[in-house]
Enzyme design. Structure first.
Site, PDB file in Angstrom:
ATOM      1  N   GLU A 129       0.851  -1.181   0.000  1.00  0.00           N
ATOM      2  CA  GLU A 129       0.000   0.000   0.000  1.00  0.00           C
ATOM      3  C   GLU A 129       0.898   1.246   0.000  1.00  0.00           C
ATOM      4  O   GLU A 129       1.870   1.279   0.743  1.00  0.00           O
ATOM      5  CB  GLU A 129      -0.909   0.029   1.231  1.00  0.00           C
ATOM      6  CG  GLU A 129      -1.930   1.169   1.128  1.00  0.00           C
ATOM      7  CD  GLU A 129      -2.900   1.218   2.310  1.00  0.00           C
ATOM      8  OE1 GLU A 129      -2.748   0.463   3.280  1.00  0.00           O
ATOM      9  OE2 GLU A 129      -3.816   2.043   2.236  1.00  0.00           O
ATOM     10  N   ALA A 270       1.517  -0.026  10.798  1.00  0.00           N
ATOM     11  CA  ALA A 270       1.266  -1.428  10.486  1.00  0.00           C
ATOM     12  C   ALA A 270       0.461  -1.508   9.201  1.00  0.00           C
ATOM     13  O   ALA A 270      -0.034  -0.492   8.716  1.00  0.00           O
ATOM     14  CB  ALA A 270       0.482  -2.094  11.615  1.00  0.00           C
ATOM     15  N   MET A 271       0.352  -2.727   8.648  1.00  0.00           N
ATOM     16  CA  MET A 271      -0.328  -2.900   7.368  1.00  0.00           C
ATOM     17  C   MET A 271      -1.218  -4.140   7.395  1.00  0.00           C
ATOM     18  O   MET A 271      -0.795  -5.206   7.802  1.00  0.00           O
ATOM     19  CB  MET A 271       0.730  -2.998   6.254  1.00  0.00           C
ATOM     20  CG  MET A 271       0.144  -3.168   4.877  1.00  0.00           C
ATOM     21  SD  MET A 271      -0.895  -1.757   4.410  1.00  0.00           S
ATOM     22  CE  MET A 271      -2.104  -2.578   3.394  1.00  0.00           C
ATOM     23  N   GLU A 272      -2.446  -3.960   6.884  1.00  0.00           N
ATOM     24  CA  GLU A 272      -3.509  -4.959   7.045  1.00  0.00           C
ATOM     25  C   GLU A 272      -3.551  -6.034   5.964  1.00  0.00           C
ATOM     26  O   GLU A 272      -4.620  -6.633   5.737  1.00  0.00           O
ATOM     27  CB  GLU A 272      -4.863  -4.222   7.069  1.00  0.00           C
ATOM     28  CG  GLU A 272      -5.308  -3.586   5.718  1.00  0.00           C
ATOM     29  CD  GLU A 272      -4.942  -2.126   5.562  1.00  0.00           C
ATOM     30  OE1 GLU A 272      -3.993  -1.667   6.226  1.00  0.00           O
ATOM     31  OE2 GLU A 272      -5.605  -1.431   4.767  1.00  0.00           O
ATOM     32  N   ASN A 273      -2.434  -6.353   5.295  1.00  0.00           N
ATOM     33  CA  ASN A 273      -2.425  -7.396   4.255  1.00  0.00           C
ATOM     34  C   ASN A 273      -3.285  -8.596   4.657  1.00  0.00           C
ATOM     35  O   ASN A 273      -3.200  -9.070   5.774  1.00  0.00           O
ATOM     36  CB  ASN A 273      -0.995  -7.885   4.033  1.00  0.00           C
ATOM     37  CG  ASN A 273      -0.007  -6.756   3.991  1.00  0.00           C
ATOM     38  OD1 ASN A 273      -0.130  -5.860   3.176  1.00  0.00           O
ATOM     39  ND2 ASN A 273       0.944  -6.754   4.910  1.00  0.00           N
ATOM     40  N   HIS A 305      -6.934  -2.045  15.027  1.00  0.00           N
ATOM     41  CA  HIS A 305      -7.113  -1.333  13.761  1.00  0.00           C
ATOM     42  C   HIS A 305      -6.872  -2.263  12.566  1.00  0.00           C
ATOM     43  O   HIS A 305      -7.721  -2.371  11.667  1.00  0.00           O
ATOM     44  CB  HIS A 305      -6.145  -0.138  13.717  1.00  0.00           C
ATOM     45  CG  HIS A 305      -6.224   0.674  12.472  1.00  0.00           C
ATOM     46  ND1 HIS A 305      -6.976   1.830  12.387  1.00  0.00           N
ATOM     47  CD2 HIS A 305      -5.660   0.511  11.257  1.00  0.00           C
ATOM     48  CE1 HIS A 305      -6.854   2.337  11.177  1.00  0.00           C
ATOM     49  NE2 HIS A 305      -6.058   1.555  10.462  1.00  0.00           N
ATOM     50  N   GLU A 306      -5.727  -2.944  12.558  1.00  0.00           N
ATOM     51  CA  GLU A 306      -5.414  -3.803  11.408  1.00  0.00           C
ATOM     52  C   GLU A 306      -6.393  -4.976  11.332  1.00  0.00           C
ATOM     53  O   GLU A 306      -6.802  -5.379  10.247  1.00  0.00           O
ATOM     54  CB  GLU A 306      -3.969  -4.310  11.467  1.00  0.00           C
ATOM     55  CG  GLU A 306      -2.909  -3.222  11.622  1.00  0.00           C
ATOM     56  CD  GLU A 306      -3.042  -2.055  10.668  1.00  0.00           C
ATOM     57  OE1 GLU A 306      -3.517  -2.243   9.536  1.00  0.00           O
ATOM     58  OE2 GLU A 306      -2.692  -0.919  11.072  1.00  0.00           O
ATOM     59  N   HIS A 309      -9.647  -3.897   9.782  1.00  0.00           N
ATOM     60  CA  HIS A 309      -9.556  -3.706   8.335  1.00  0.00           C
ATOM     61  C   HIS A 309     -10.006  -4.958   7.559  1.00  0.00           C
ATOM     62  O   HIS A 309     -10.354  -4.853   6.393  1.00  0.00           O
ATOM     63  CB  HIS A 309      -8.112  -3.402   7.916  1.00  0.00           C
ATOM     64  CG  HIS A 309      -7.771  -1.939   7.834  1.00  0.00           C
ATOM     65  ND1 HIS A 309      -8.611  -1.002   7.264  1.00  0.00           N
ATOM     66  CD2 HIS A 309      -6.669  -1.248   8.226  1.00  0.00           C
ATOM     67  CE1 HIS A 309      -8.024   0.196   7.317  1.00  0.00           C
ATOM     68  NE2 HIS A 309      -6.858   0.072   7.900  1.00  0.00           N
ATOM     69  N   GLU A 328     -10.017   4.012   6.069  1.00  0.00           N
ATOM     70  CA  GLU A 328      -9.233   4.486   7.213  1.00  0.00           C
ATOM     71  C   GLU A 328     -10.073   5.226   8.253  1.00  0.00           C
ATOM     72  O   GLU A 328      -9.937   4.987   9.445  1.00  0.00           O
ATOM     73  CB  GLU A 328      -8.046   5.339   6.746  1.00  0.00           C
ATOM     74  CG  GLU A 328      -7.023   4.580   5.897  1.00  0.00           C
ATOM     75  CD  GLU A 328      -6.442   3.343   6.582  1.00  0.00           C
ATOM     76  OE1 GLU A 328      -6.622   3.179   7.816  1.00  0.00           O
ATOM     77  OE2 GLU A 328      -5.817   2.518   5.886  1.00  0.00           O
TER      78      GLU A 328
END
Ligand code: TRP
Ligand code: ZN
Length: 885
Positions: A129, A270-273, A305-306, A309, A328
């Site tokens: 992202e 962080a990232m929600e992959n 949060h992640e 998502h 978001e």
């Protein structure tokens, strides 16, 4: 590196994709410097949008193309074109459906931008992202192209014993030359920004979770071996988040496996992959002796949060990047409520509003102001902003306030049912709210399109004879770049009227028959000017407006010092009660600021604050965290925002003066309270213990201001005896910001103790960078040469350069411009390493209009210098050039 003319992308130019994808099959032959990627795509022409001869255009950047095949046939180089940003195949689409195979080569070690496939402490990992997938292979890199992915990972068994990707692990095997392979399949169609892979020597904490419907899910957190003892809190937070989403939104997890990997080099939080979240170590690792209570709370929030998502972002994603707040804003609102349900709700709300009012309001008033749904951008990475995230969450919160909890839930139920598996817009979300409840939210939609913080003016006029109060409410939104004319917004105004005995009056508007029962009502403010007349009020009430901060606006409502002290003692709304104290303190500090600017010897601060604090200190409180906030003065940033022209020295000095005066006058009470709540404790993260520590450390911070042998002894004792990071770092803060004789020795001791823990060393850097004493820039410059400092590690850069420039106003804004030059130098140096981080660092310079002429000139010089640097990235160019415009 930048093109000659960076291109602006407009929302109005959106068109649906000309090609869609069936199955995507990826093969990675992993290597630190020479990774080979084979991508096999099932490409389908979209008959509704593609012209008969439309070329196939795939995005790609920094790739070495090895081969292209269509339906198994190698394509000769004259049948495709490679540009710096794409692969164009003009003759491809003679048929409706075809197979495309592309092989590329990439170099993860050379990737210091940390976007695409990169190396972090020997581990290979991805960040896609917003547009990082195009740095892995040629692909239609846009969120409205969704496909099921299968991924085959091949790598060295010693370097990469763990090989992870999205979805479920379906097969694995051994190869010769010490290599092995693992195959992953993700059945849920997703856009490529949610793709992830990880390869490395990792250990994992594994637990099970049983969903509400009885399915068993395996939860895994992957970290480096020496961090395995710091994953427990993240694991508990994940389980809480999974349960909470079932209960609050009826949403269950959908795969059999949920993985989190912690990496030390990461641009964001962080990232929600899908099925494979990748986290900054900062938001995973915690042990009571290494992480503070604030860290524990942030970890819980980001893990939530992640996880959230998965439904708001992954199952339903964004049509285009202008819709970023669709996922978001909604997900921040969800994580805020999750945290509020697990800690003190009032404290959580205050923390969130503090962030919004200091940082987002500044963004909204500056040269980069944009709507929650922006209508243009040069570099999308620059739009992961406080406006999109935090104001976006406030917009969702206003829908919740206007509709009420039950109808809001009906709206989200319809949203999930209607749009599962789709890429949609903010407008689709609002429409689901409307359709589920038979309401109309046309005017409300302006919150998505209109930038700037609206000002709300409230005046009350009490008529004793009529026992009535007439409330006049006016709204006005100042112009922002590109939007000179603003329309009135639909603002939910939560309101209470407090009687002389400190109790709320029941609220009845003129003309209403039913007996009044509610003590807080939400008024619909929709016009530029509106009147509300409340009746049945035997005495003149004190107005408590915008309770719970019911809308992201600047409220103008004049109260006397007596009225503010009264609300601080009695308001039944905990947010407004706290806010009354903040307003009182700000006004008192600002009075001193004026005296300092006039060159007067400042008088004593007005006694109302002292009296209110003394009263609060001697009362009984259930929620000690809340009391700690009541006793905390508004920040220099908050006070500065209330000034026409910011004088950073006067603000700092006036605030320090008030702080010291309070510490002197309340020394006995603060000392008593400190000892009442100081325990030798291991630092367990439970609400009572957190509250105790928070309150005690606020007392310690006041006492440390006295800078006396007694305060030195108190700080040193706590520093040396602390068994948890909250107490240790609070005590060290007291030592560092004073003339403590053990200052240098304590900093050395802390470094010695924690040199093996990167996240603790970040705190060590940040504490020194935020020291408000003179000479801090010199010590920051010396720290740049410390062996533990590294410009390639974003957490380190943020803890030294970022902390100094964003959280040390009095030193950063030194009148000689040394702070500005320091930042200019580092933005330019970082630009070549990591444009995203460089661009974020520019942000304090964007606020130049708020300062005096001398500082304006010095800041603009740095912005010019940055914008004129050869090879400046799109990221930095956009921020610097828009700031100067
Ligand atoms: N989607 C992420 C989140 O908010 C944000 C994010 C993580 C991100 N890494 C990024 C955004 C890199 C831009 C670039 O949860
Ligand atoms: Zn997010």
């Amino acid at each position: 590196m930048r093109d000659a003319t960076p291109q602006t992308i407009y929302l109005k130019d959106y068109t649906p994709p000309e090609y869609r994808l069936g199955q995507v099959e990826l093969t990675f032959n992993l290597d630190e410097e020479d990774t080979r990627v084979i991508s096999r795509l099932r490409v389908q022409k979209n008959p509704e949008t593609a012209a008969p001869n439309a070329p196939l255009v795939l995005d790609g950047e920094d790739l070495e193309l090895i081969s292209v095949r269509i339906n198994g046939q190698a394509l000769p180089p004259d049948q495709y074109e490679v540009t710096p940003e794409s692969l164009i195949i003009p003759g491809a689409p003679k048929v409706e459906v075809f197979n495309l195979e592309v092989e590329t080569r990439i170099n993860p070690r050379a990737n210091t931008a940390l976007e695409g496939l990169y190396l972090s402490s020997g581990m290979l990992c991805t960040q896609c992202e917003a547009q990082g997938f195009r740095k892995i292979t040629y692909f239609p890199d846009r969120p409205d192209v969704m496909a099921p992915f299968s991924t085959l990972l091949i790598g060295d068994k010693t370097r990469y014993p763990v090989l992870l990707s999205n979805g479920n692990k379906v097969a694995s095997g051994e190869l010769k030359n010490n290599r092995h392979w693992v195959k992953w399949e993700d059945p849920f169609p997703k856009p490529c920004y949610l793709f992830a892979l990880v390869g490395g020597r990792l250990e994992c904490l594994e637990e099970k979770y049983t969903t509400g419907s009885g399915r068993e899910v395996t939860l895994q957190i992957y970290v480096e071996a020496h961090d395995l003892d710091k994953c427990g809190h993240a694991m508990r937070s994940l389980q809480q988040a999974m349960r909470w989403d079932e209960q609050a939104y009826g949403r269950e997890y959908d795969l059999d496996l949920y993985m989190i990997v912690a990496v030390g080099h990461f641009n964001m939080g962080a990232m929600e992959n899908k099925g494979l979240n990748i986290f900054n170590t900062k938001f995973v690792l915690a042990r009571p002796d290494t992480a503070s209570d604030a860290d524990y709370e942030h970890i819980q929030g980001v893990i939530g949060h992640e996880y959230f998502h998965n439904w708001t972002g992954n199952r339903i994603t964004c049509r285009d990047w202008f819709q970023l707040s669709l996922k978001e804003g909604l997900t921040v609102f969800r994580d805020q409520e999750f945290t509020a349900d697990h800690v003190s709700r009032a404290v959580k709300r205050i923390e969130d509003v503090n962030l919004l009012r200091t940082r987002q309001f500044a963004e909204d008033a500056g040269p980069l102001a944009h709507a929650v749904r922006p209508d243009s951008y040069i570099e999308i990475n620059n739009f992961y902003t406080l406006t999109v995230y935090e104001k976006g969450a406030e917009v969702v919160r206003m829908l919740h306030t206007l509709l009420g909890a039950e109808r809001f839930r009906k709206g989200t139920d319809l949203y999930f049912e209607r749009h599962d598996g789709q890429a949609v817009t903010c407008d689709d979300f609002v429409r689901a709210m409307e359709d589920a409840n038979g309401v109309e939210l046309q005017q409300f939609r302006r919150w998505y399109a209109q930038a700037g913080t609206p000002e709300l003016f409230v005046v009350g006029d009490y008529d004793a004879a009529e026992r009535a109060l007439t409330l006049t409410v006016k709204q006005h939104c100042p112009p922002t770049p590109g939007q000179s004319v603003k329309e009135p917004l639909h603002i939910p105004l939560a309101l209470g009227l407090v009687g002389p005995d400190g109790n709320d009056y029941p609220l009845r508007l003129e003309g209403e028959d039913e007996p009044a029962t509610k003590s807080t009502r939400v008024l619909d403010v929709t016009a530029t000017q509106q009147r509300f007349r409340f009746v049945g009020l035997p005495e003149k009430p004190v107005i408590s407006a915008l309770r719970g901060f019911s809308a992201p606006v600047r409220l103008h409502l004049h109260h006397s010092y007596e009225e503010l002290a009264f609300l601080l003692a009695h308001d039944s709304d905990p947010f407004n009660r706290w806010d009354a104290g903040q307003t009182l303190a700000s006004r008192i500090v600002l009075n001193l600021v004026e005296q300092l600017i006039e060159g007067e010897q400042p008088h004593k601060a007005d006694p109302h604050l002292l009296q209110a604090y003394r009263k609060a200190l001697t009362q009984d409180w259930d929620d000690l965290s809340y009391l700690a906030l009541l006793l905390t003065l508004p920040s220099e940033d908050y006070i500065s925002a209330l000034m026409k022209v910011i004088d950073p020295d006067a603000v700092h000095n006036a605030r320090q003066l008030v702080k010291r005066e309070l510490a002197q006058a309340l020394r006995a009470e603060l000392t008593a309270l400190y000892h009442a709540h100081h325990r030798d404790e291991s630092g367990r993260f439970d609400a009572d213990a957190v509250g105790r520590r928070k309150l005690k450390n606020v007392c310690l911070a006041y006492l440390a201001e006295l800078d006396t042998p007694e305060s030195h002894a108190l700080c040193l004792k706590q520093f040396r005896e602390a068994r948890n990071m909250t107490d240790q770092i609070a005590a060290l803060g007291g030592i560092v910001n004073s003339t403590h004789p053990e200052r240098a020795a304590s900093l050395d001791a802390f470094y010695e103790q924690w040199q093996g823990e990167a996240l603790v060393i970040d705190k060590w850097f940040a504490l020194q960078a935020t020291c408000h004493l003179t000479g801090t820039l010199t010590s920051v410059q010396a720290l740049l040469n410390h062996p533990a400092f590294d410009l390639k590690t974003p957490n380190r850069v943020r803890s030294l350069v970022g902390a100094f420039c964003q959280s040390n106003p009095v030193n950063f804004h030194a009148a000689d411009g040394a702070g500005y030059r320091f930042l200019g130098d580092h933005v330019i140096e970082l630009n070549a390493i990591n444009p995203q981080i460089a661009s974020r660092m520019v942000s304090p310079l964007t606020q130049w209009r708020r300062y005096d002429d001398g500082r304006q000139k010095l800041i603009r010089e740095q912005l010019r210098r940055i914008a004129d640097t050869a090879g400046i990235s799109k990221d930095v160019y956009e921020v610097a050039s828009k700031s100067l415009a």
